[in-house]
Scaffold this motif. Structure first.
Motif, PDB file in Angstrom:
ATOM      1  N   THR A  79     -89.928 -44.356  -3.674  1.00 55.88           N
ATOM      2  CA  THR A  79     -88.651 -43.648  -3.570  1.00 55.88           C
ATOM      3  C   THR A  79     -87.584 -44.872  -3.757  1.00 55.88           C
ATOM      4  OG1 THR A  79     -88.892 -44.183  -1.311  1.00 55.88           O
ATOM      5  CG2 THR A  79     -89.526 -41.721  -2.314  1.00 55.88           C
ATOM      6  N   GLU A  80     -87.729 -45.978  -3.582  1.00 55.61           N
ATOM      7  CA  GLU A  80     -86.572 -46.962  -3.639  1.00 55.61           C
ATOM      8  C   GLU A  80     -86.799 -47.787  -5.032  1.00 55.61           C
ATOM      9  OE1 GLU A  80     -84.046 -46.869  -1.910  1.00 55.61           O
ATOM     10  OE2 GLU A  80     -84.893 -45.512  -0.401  1.00 55.61           O
ATOM     11  N   ASN A  81     -87.805 -47.642  -5.636  1.00 52.40           N
ATOM     12  CA  ASN A  81     -88.274 -48.247  -6.649  1.00 52.40           C
ATOM     13  C   ASN A  81     -88.123 -49.705  -6.620  1.00 52.40           C
ATOM     14  OD1 ASN A  81     -88.418 -46.103  -9.065  1.00 52.40           O
ATOM     15  ND2 ASN A  81     -86.291 -45.825  -8.224  1.00 52.40           N
ATOM     16  N   LEU A  82     -88.949 -50.354  -5.573  1.00 59.37           N
ATOM     17  CA  LEU A  82     -88.972 -51.595  -5.165  1.00 59.37           C
ATOM     18  C   LEU A  82     -90.492 -52.042  -5.660  1.00 59.37           C
ATOM     19  CD1 LEU A  82     -87.358 -51.699  -1.847  1.00 59.37           C
ATOM     20  CD2 LEU A  82     -86.090 -52.034  -3.889  1.00 59.37           C
ATOM     21  N   SER A  83     -90.435 -53.459  -5.623  1.00 63.46           N
ATOM     22  CA  SER A  83     -91.931 -54.221  -5.823  1.00 63.46           C
ATOM     23  C   SER A  83     -92.391 -53.956  -4.466  1.00 63.46           C
ATOM     24  CB  SER A  83     -91.655 -55.610  -6.199  1.00 63.46           C
ATOM     25  OG  SER A  83     -91.122 -56.148  -5.245  1.00 63.46           O
ATOM     26  N   PHE A  84     -93.685 -54.307  -4.264  1.00 62.66           N
ATOM     27  CA  PHE A  84     -94.284 -54.078  -2.795  1.00 62.66           C
ATOM     28  C   PHE A  84     -93.753 -55.388  -1.989  1.00 62.66           C
ATOM     29  CE2 PHE A  84     -97.635 -55.998   0.139  1.00 62.66           C
ATOM     30  CZ  PHE A  84     -97.977 -54.870   0.827  1.00 62.66           C
ATOM     31  N   PRO A  85     -93.425 -56.765  -2.470  1.00 60.43           N
ATOM     32  CA  PRO A  85     -92.934 -57.690  -1.325  1.00 60.43           C
ATOM     33  C   PRO A  85     -91.391 -57.190  -1.080  1.00 60.43           C
ATOM     34  CG  PRO A  85     -94.107 -58.762  -3.446  1.00 60.43           C
ATOM     35  CD  PRO A  85     -93.917 -57.300  -3.322  1.00 60.43           C
ATOM     36  N   GLU A  86     -90.623 -56.620  -1.951  1.00 56.36           N
ATOM     37  CA  GLU A  86     -89.434 -56.114  -1.540  1.00 56.36           C
ATOM     38  C   GLU A  86     -89.456 -54.614  -0.693  1.00 56.36           C
ATOM     39  OE1 GLU A  86     -86.906 -56.889  -5.782  1.00 56.36           O
ATOM     40  OE2 GLU A  86     -87.997 -55.246  -5.553  1.00 56.36           O
ATOM     41  N   ALA A  87     -90.418 -54.033  -0.670  1.00 62.12           N
ATOM     42  CA  ALA A  87     -90.666 -52.931   0.353  1.00 62.12           C
ATOM     43  C   ALA A  87     -90.911 -53.489   1.632  1.00 62.12           C
ATOM     44  CB  ALA A  87     -91.713 -51.754  -0.438  1.00 62.12           C
ATOM     45  N   VAL A  88     -91.994 -54.415   1.500  1.00 64.84           N
ATOM     46  CA  VAL A  88     -92.455 -54.732   2.899  1.00 64.84           C
ATOM     47  C   VAL A  88     -91.011 -55.445   3.523  1.00 64.84           C
ATOM     48  CG1 VAL A  88     -93.868 -56.951   4.112  1.00 64.84           C
ATOM     49  CG2 VAL A  88     -94.734 -55.108   1.994  1.00 64.84           C
ATOM     50  N   GLN A  89     -90.456 -56.305   2.923  1.00 68.99           N
ATOM     51  CA  GLN A  89     -89.200 -56.839   3.453  1.00 68.99           C
ATOM     52  C   GLN A  89     -88.103 -56.083   4.003  1.00 68.99           C
ATOM     53  OE1 GLN A  89     -87.542 -60.281   1.523  1.00 68.99           O
ATOM     54  NE2 GLN A  89     -89.455 -60.929   0.783  1.00 68.99           N
ATOM     55  N   LEU A  90     -88.183 -54.967   3.168  1.00 64.07           N
ATOM     56  CA  LEU A  90     -86.876 -53.859   3.640  1.00 64.07           C
ATOM     57  C   LEU A  90     -87.667 -53.174   5.029  1.00 64.07           C
ATOM     58  CD1 LEU A  90     -84.617 -52.079   3.118  1.00 64.07           C
ATOM     59  CD2 LEU A  90     -86.011 -50.717   1.659  1.00 64.07           C
ATOM     60  N   LEU A  91     -88.793 -52.819   5.097  1.00 68.13           N
ATOM     61  CA  LEU A  91     -89.402 -52.275   6.294  1.00 68.13           C
ATOM     62  C   LEU A  91     -89.427 -53.133   7.434  1.00 68.13           C
ATOM     63  CD1 LEU A  91     -92.051 -50.095   4.783  1.00 68.13           C
ATOM     64  CD2 LEU A  91     -90.132 -49.232   5.561  1.00 68.13           C
ATOM     65  N   ALA A  92     -89.615 -54.324   7.202  1.00 65.33           N
ATOM     66  CA  ALA A  92     -89.808 -55.419   8.396  1.00 65.33           C
ATOM     67  C   ALA A  92     -88.435 -55.415   9.036  1.00 65.33           C
ATOM     68  CB  ALA A  92     -90.063 -56.728   7.768  1.00 65.33           C
ATOM     69  N   LYS A  93     -87.243 -55.549   7.924  1.00 62.82           N
ATOM     70  CA  LYS A  93     -85.879 -55.662   8.381  1.00 62.82           C
ATOM     71  C   LYS A  93     -85.571 -54.549   9.426  1.00 62.82           C
ATOM     72  CE  LYS A  93     -81.290 -56.522   6.703  1.00 62.82           C
ATOM     73  NZ  LYS A  93     -80.294 -56.761   5.322  1.00 62.82           N
ATOM     74  N   GLN A  94     -85.880 -53.294   8.786  1.00 63.71           N
ATOM     75  CA  GLN A  94     -85.322 -52.164   9.678  1.00 63.71           C
ATOM     76  C   GLN A  94     -86.040 -52.136  11.069  1.00 63.71           C
ATOM     77  OE1 GLN A  94     -86.756 -48.936   6.713  1.00 63.71           O
ATOM     78  NE2 GLN A  94     -84.878 -49.201   5.675  1.00 63.71           N
ATOM     79  N   ALA A  95     -87.284 -52.667  10.903  1.00 58.51           N
ATOM     80  CA  ALA A  95     -88.178 -52.718  12.302  1.00 58.51           C
ATOM     81  C   ALA A  95     -87.820 -53.844  13.266  1.00 58.51           C
ATOM     82  CB  ALA A  95     -89.380 -52.472  12.281  1.00 58.51           C
ATOM     83  N   ASN A  96     -86.862 -54.725  12.543  1.00 54.62           N
ATOM     84  CA  ASN A  96     -86.297 -56.075  13.285  1.00 54.62           C
ATOM     85  C   ASN A  96     -87.569 -56.896  13.487  1.00 54.62           C
ATOM     86  OD1 ASN A  96     -83.506 -55.384  13.527  1.00 54.62           O
ATOM     87  ND2 ASN A  96     -83.980 -54.038  15.231  1.00 54.62           N
TER      88      ASN A  96
END
Length: 424
Positions: A79-96
């Motif tokens: 949905t965000e058109n991100l690579s796997f590392p980018e998606a992981v980092q985004l979700l990690a950031k959202q969960a602090n």
């Protein structure tokens, strides 16, 4: 881009369980409970009857219609058109959740990138307000004459750089931004008497990445000064060989339409957008690179090239288009008459005519053959011989035997020769 570290399975699981996939998907899809599952209309293909299901227990989504499915990581990637590392980092950031294994050098580079994004954002706000001020009246009139009304200017966050040498310098200093950082962002230039604005008396086109972060700017001069167009220089976050103008606005439409239209310039992109072509981006006037191909491939496999009539046929452009094709993209070319460009074509034709023009784009190989023989007199023996050499060179570069066979037949019919004579 900063090199991404490897993540342990334990850390990935920690990030994964920190997010409820029903909540995450529910932000984009209207879900209704159905037993242990939640169902809704699939966002990845058109359907009238829900075939999209989210399993709360297994934290997994799946569409029985198109086969899309996966975990929260797959959802964010898609949905965000991100690579796997980018998606992981985004979700990690959202969960602090801290991202592990980042060296001091990597952390420093990431912090500098964030600073550059911020100073560009401030500059974009500055230019945006000036276009709508009394000082921007001539710039607004120029845009209106080019078919860009206030609504379009707002949509693309267009701005204006006043003629003064230190307008942005003074603004950034008032925001406690160091001139060293502004210079690194390409916004100001250091001269003998101090810093001065890079962009002056120009319409400003912000250039963003697919996550809407401000990477740099393009400026179109008001008047007869040179150069007519001026881009931000290469910076730690802006690279012309990796950037496409308008991708942040077009990405959802590209995914929905499963196709991207690529033009050369800012006004070409906006001109087509005004006629309903919302899946359009601009290449910033540079030849296509492998990075461009990889970026486009994240959103679609189908590319329509809509370059100026004078530019599309040159050899450098064709080499770039071949690179896109070599990366597995299906490339077609929407042909324009010599001297025409997508912006003027869009402004002088109806929306239906623009759509027909793009729909009738010819496959790249067919276009290459047409271009290759256009300069020869096929009625003469010598002209036909020279044209056949051009065609053979094109055919021999085709790896797919079926494709080579089909275009051999196509070219042989044009030349009125035996197709076997074109294939060794």
């Amino acid at each position: 881009m900063t090199r991404v570290p490897q993540y342990s399975d334990e850390w990935l699981e920690k990030v994964k369980v920190a997010h409820d996939i029903v909540d995450l998907v529910g932000k984009k899809v209207d879900l209704k409970a159905s037993g242990q599952n939640y169902i809704g209309l699939c966002p990845f293909h058109e359907e009238k009857t829900p075939s999209f299901s989210v399993n709360l227990q297994n934290q997994f989504y799946y569409c029985f219609g198109c086969g899309s499915g996966g975990s929260v990581f797959n959802w964010v990637m898609r949905t965000e058109n991100l690579s796997f590392p980018e998606a992981v980092q985004l979700l990690a950031k959202q969960a602090n959740i801290p991202v592990p294994h980042i060296s001091p050098q990597q952390q420093q580079a990431m912090e500098k990138q964030e600073q550059l994004y911020h100073v560009n954002y401030l500059a974009a706000q500055y230019y945006y307000k000036l276009l709508r001020s009394k000082q921007g009246s001539n710039a607004r009139n120029y845009l209106i004459n080019r078919g860009i009304n206030g609504s379009l200017a707002k949509q693309f966050y267009l701005g204006f750089a006043i003629p003064a040498w230190n307008g942005l310098v003074d603004f950034l200093q008032s925001k406690d931004i160091s001139m060293n950082l502004a210079e690194e962002a390409g916004l100001v230039v250091k001269g003998k008497r101090g810093y001065y604005d890079r962009f002056r008396n120009r319409i400003i086109f912000p250039i963003c990445d697919d996550r809407s972060r401000f990477l740099g700017f393009g400026g179109r001069v008001i008047g007869d000064e040179k150069p007519k167009y001026l881009n931000s220089p290469e910076t730690p976050i802006f690279h012309k060989a990796k950037s496409l103008y308008g991708l942040n606005w077009a990405k959802d439409s590209i995914t929905t339409k499963e196709c991207v239209v690529v033009v050369e310039g800012y006004t070409d992109s906006i001109g087509l957008y005004a006629k309903g072509v919302s899946n359009v981006v601009a290449s910033l006037g540079t030849a296509f690179t492998q990075n461009h191909a990889q970026l486009l491939a994240r959103f679609t496999k189908n590319v329509v090239i809509a370059f100026d009539g004078d530019a599309a046929g040159n050899r450098a452009t064709l080499r770039g288009l071949n690179l896109l094709k070599q990366q597995g993209l299906q490339v077609s070319v929407a042909v324009l008459a010599s001297g025409d460009d997508p912006d003027t074509y869009a402004r002088s034709h109806t929306q239906g005519e623009v759509e027909d023009w793009l729909t009738n784009a010819v496959p790249l190989v067919e276009y290459q053959i047409q271009t290759g023989i256009s300069g020869y007199n096929l009625q003469s023996r010598e002209g036909k011989l020279q044209a056949s050499k051009e065609i053979i060179d094109i055919l021999m570069k085709l790896d797919n035997a079926v494709e080579r066979d089909e275009y051999s037949k196509y070219a042989a019919k044009i030349l009125s020769v035996d197709e076997n004579s074109l294939v060794k």
